[in-house]
Design a protein around this motif. Structure first.
Motif, PDB file in Angstrom:
ATOM      1  N   ALA A 286       0.831  -1.205   0.000  1.00 14.49           N
ATOM      2  CA  ALA A 286       0.000   0.000   0.000  1.00 14.49           C
ATOM      3  C   ALA A 286       0.866   1.256   0.000  1.00 14.49           C
ATOM      4  O   ALA A 286       0.575   2.235  -0.698  1.00 14.49           O
TER       5      ALA A 286
ATOM      6  N   SER B 197      -1.441   4.124  -1.748  1.00 13.78           N
ATOM      7  CA  SER B 197      -2.894   3.948  -1.624  1.00 13.78           C
ATOM      8  C   SER B 197      -3.302   3.801  -0.163  1.00 13.78           C
ATOM      9  O   SER B 197      -3.342   2.692   0.373  1.00 13.78           O
TER      10      SER B 197
ATOM     11  N   SER C 224      -6.760   1.751   0.296  1.00 10.48           N
ATOM     12  CA  SER C 224      -6.714   0.294   0.217  1.00 10.48           C
ATOM     13  C   SER C 224      -6.214  -0.311   1.513  1.00 10.48           C
ATOM     14  O   SER C 224      -6.564  -1.453   1.851  1.00 10.48           O
TER      15      SER C 224
ATOM     16  N   SER D 237      -3.596  10.985   5.162  1.00  9.36           N
ATOM     17  CA  SER D 237      -3.242  11.023   3.751  1.00  9.36           C
ATOM     18  C   SER D 237      -1.902  11.716   3.538  1.00  9.36           C
ATOM     19  O   SER D 237      -1.059  11.258   2.761  1.00  9.36           O
TER      20      SER D 237
END
Length: 257
Positions: free
Chosen positions: A72, A77, A80, A102
């Motif tokens: 990931a 991501s 995910s 993020s």
């Protein structure tokens, strides 16, 4: 400009809506992730359970959890890895935390890229739930093209290892174990060879060393690899390649402003 203590600075960083956590902090802890778990436990227990199950912990699923997280990070991501329930719950209940996660994930992704500006080192800082404490496992990789021959020879001389073949990749796993304290695996792997040096602050029990050697030799025989595992007691471990990854060249900033 205002001088702040380390605690105040980290608290201020956590309260920002878009500020990314410095790698010097992410290498030791992941404040936004811990805060997200606490927030989800109140707002969305199902999402909290999903996220908690995703975080690596000692046990049979450790390897699978580690590989899932590393994939990931390399793919950049976050969604995910968090899972649909956790992502949606954070988006609706606390978008600030999702934004912070993020941003941190972007920092982790950049650290995993490596390249000339980082001396070739790739770094992965992976959360691991150890009983009631969440810790960061630190994993570094130095691909073969970035290893000068002189450095490999120096390392063989210092550690009395017989690795250093052309095309070898070096890796370091750094963690703290509740019963053993600081624990470091310094290894090198080539096409058909694998060598490990295990560093600890205190000598490991003889039975534990024998068990580690047995696991290593059994795995090597099964995979057709050659090599050896050795042990070294050091009060101070060699510096980790963190400085190459920090914009200011320091492993841990002492002054915040």
């Amino acid at each position: 400009m205002e001088m702040l203590s380390r605690a105040a600075a980290e608290s201020a960083g956590r309260s920002g809506t878009s500020q990314q956590t410095p790698l010097s902090v992410l290498s030791r802890e992941w404040p936004a992730l811990e805060e997200s778990l606490r927030a989800l436990e109140i707002a969305a227990p199902q999402g909290a359970a999903q996220l908690a199950a995703t975080i690596a912990r000692p046990g049979p699923q450790l390897t699978a959890s580690m590989l899932f997280f590393l994939a990931a990070v390399r793919g950049g991501s976050l969604g995910s890895w968090l899972g649909k329930d956790a992502s949606q719950s954070l988006e609706s209940s606390n978008s600030r935390l999702l934004s912070a996660l993020s941003g941190d994930f972007q920092s982790l992704n950049r650290a995993s890229d490596g390249g000339p500006e980082s001396g070739g080192w790739r770094a992965f800082f992976m959360p691991m739930q150890n009983n009631d404490v969440m810790e960061q496992l630190r994993f570094f990789i130095l691909p073969a093209p970035f290893q000068p021959r002189d450095d490999r020879k120096k390392r063989r001389d210092e550690d009395s290892e017989e690795s250093g073949q052309d095309g070898e990749t070096r890796f370091i796993v750094d963690l703290a174990l509740s019963g053993l304290g600081p624990f470091q695996i310094d290894g090198s792997v080539a096409k058909k060879s694998l060598s490990l040096l295990i560093r600890t602050r205190h000598a490991l029990p003889s039975q534990m060393r024998a068990d580690i050697i047995d696991i290593f030799e059994t795995t090597a025989a099964r995979t057709g690899m050659e090599g050896a595992v050795s042990f070294k007691v050091q009060k101070e471990f060699p510096p980790l390649p963190l400085a190459e990854l920090m914009p200011d060249g320091r492993q841990g900033p002492d002054v915040y402003a």
